[in-house]
Write an enzyme that holds these catalytic residues in place. Structure first.
Site, PDB file in Angstrom:
ATOM      1  N   HIS A 130       1.437   5.889  -3.154  1.00 43.12           N
ATOM      2  CA  HIS A 130       1.366   4.812  -4.462  1.00 43.12           C
ATOM      3  C   HIS A 130       1.428   2.773  -4.136  1.00 43.12           C
ATOM      4  CE1 HIS A 130       2.736   3.663  -8.963  1.00 43.12           C
ATOM      5  NE2 HIS A 130       3.105   2.410  -8.325  1.00 43.12           N
ATOM      6  N   GLU A 131       2.173   3.206  -2.741  1.00 42.85           N
ATOM      7  CA  GLU A 131       2.096   1.551  -2.971  1.00 42.85           C
ATOM      8  C   GLU A 131       1.116   1.158  -1.885  1.00 42.85           C
ATOM      9  OE1 GLU A 131       4.802  -0.406  -3.121  1.00 42.85           O
ATOM     10  OE2 GLU A 131       5.563   0.883  -4.654  1.00 42.85           O
ATOM     11  N   HIS A 134      -1.591  -0.011  -3.981  1.00 46.97           N
ATOM     12  CA  HIS A 134      -1.858  -1.573  -5.074  1.00 46.97           C
ATOM     13  C   HIS A 134      -2.937  -2.206  -4.065  1.00 46.97           C
ATOM     14  CE1 HIS A 134       1.040  -1.550  -7.969  1.00 46.97           C
ATOM     15  NE2 HIS A 134       1.567  -0.917  -7.030  1.00 46.97           N
ATOM     16  N   GLU A 179       1.190   0.556 -12.797  1.00 48.89           N
ATOM     17  CA  GLU A 179       1.166   1.159 -12.350  1.00 48.89           C
ATOM     18  C   GLU A 179       0.624   2.909 -12.325  1.00 48.89           C
ATOM     19  OE1 GLU A 179       3.857   1.947 -10.786  1.00 48.89           O
ATOM     20  OE2 GLU A 179       3.612  -0.755 -10.678  1.00 48.89           O
TER      21      GLU A 179
END
Length: 291
Positions: A130-131, A134, A179
């Protein structure tokens, strides 16, 4: 990891970016001078502060230090075709993870010990992916503006209070939309929607003591019940009032979005086809974002 995964060689962010993220990002780009504001803030605070904070107060993960976490990160980065950033573990009672990258600096991810304590290795990899999402989606400039407010407000109250006034509903809306894209990155890296949804369930109501007892299918039923609340005008209004000041979508909504996207042909195509043309470099703009 024991399960072989499809490596998405040449993956580009537009291939998995959520449409709400695209629309919200386009809207932010219309704000005059926002990029200049971010760079001014970075110059005022000093990029070395953030690097020093990690070196001084965290444990840097490597092939020698917590190598199991290092391998989880490297595998997720290979699957997503993105350069692996530095990874730090920090002692903190609030389950969280965030990403920071600044021009001219090595990007890094920070994971709190309390989050690691309640997740399985596969779920930890979902968080790391998930990070990475970004970085892959180049969320940096706008994440910097939003998250410096959060970080600095806690450490420099007077300055933080002034900057906090600039945090408008449009920025919060963009953060929530971003997100969704990064949850998709987590799914592409783990290639198991139940793993990603389990992380969201544990963030909603988990702890090291009860996390193994949580029932994901019951949580998905809860997500469907949340959908039903918006079937009339009052329900939709209540939802908007509940979320408009949040930096993240509510966990049940994020789980529902992943459940839906995992069943689409687009997701299956990304796993089954060979994509090309991506250079494999992480974003070098600024930004950090938490789960």
């Amino acid at each position: 990891m024991s399960v072989s995964k499809t490596h998405l060689v040449g993956l580009k962010s537009h291939q998995f970016r959520h449409p709400l993220d695209r629309a919200a990002t386009d809207a932010l780009k219309q704000i005059p001078g926002i990029d200049l504001v971010v760079r001014s803030l970075l110059g005022a605070i000093g990029e070395q502060y953030f690097y020093l904070e990690n070196i001084a107060s965290g444990v840097r993960v490597s092939d020698r230090q917590l190598p199991h976490l290092h391998q989880l990160l490297l595998e997720a980065a290979r699957v997503l075709d993105v350069e692996a950033p530095q990874l730090y573990v920090r002692q903190h009672p609030v389950p969280n993870a965030y990403t920071f990258a600044m021009r001219g600096r090595q990007p890094f991810i920070v994971v709190h010990t309390s989050l690691l304590d309640m997740l399985t290795p596969e779920e930890i990899q979902a968080v790391l992916a998930h990070e990475l999402g970004h970085l892959k989606c180049e969320h940096g400039v706008y994440l910097t503006l939003a998250n410096l407010i959060t970080l600095v407000a806690g450490q420099l109250p007077n300055w933080g209070a002034i900057v906090a006034q600039s945090l408008q509903s449009q920025m919060l809306e963009w953060m929530r939309c971003a997100e969704f894209s990064c949850d998709r990155a987590a799914l592409l890296a783990t290639q198991n929607p139940r793993v990603v949804m389990s992380v969201l369930m544990k963030l909603a109501g988990g702890s090291p003591a009860i996390a193994p007892q949580l029932d994901l299918d019951a949580f998905l039923e809860q997500a469907r019940a949340y959908d039903e609340i918006g079937n009339d005008a009052l329900g939709e209004t209540l939802k908007q009032l509940h979320t408009e000041q949040l930096s993240h979508p509510v966990p049940v909504l994020r789980a529902r979005e992943i459940d839906r996207w995992a069943g689409t042909q687009r997701y299956q195509d990304l796993l089954n086809q060979s994509v090309s043309g991506y250079n494999g470099k992480a974003n070098s703009e600024g930004g950090w974002r938490n789960w």
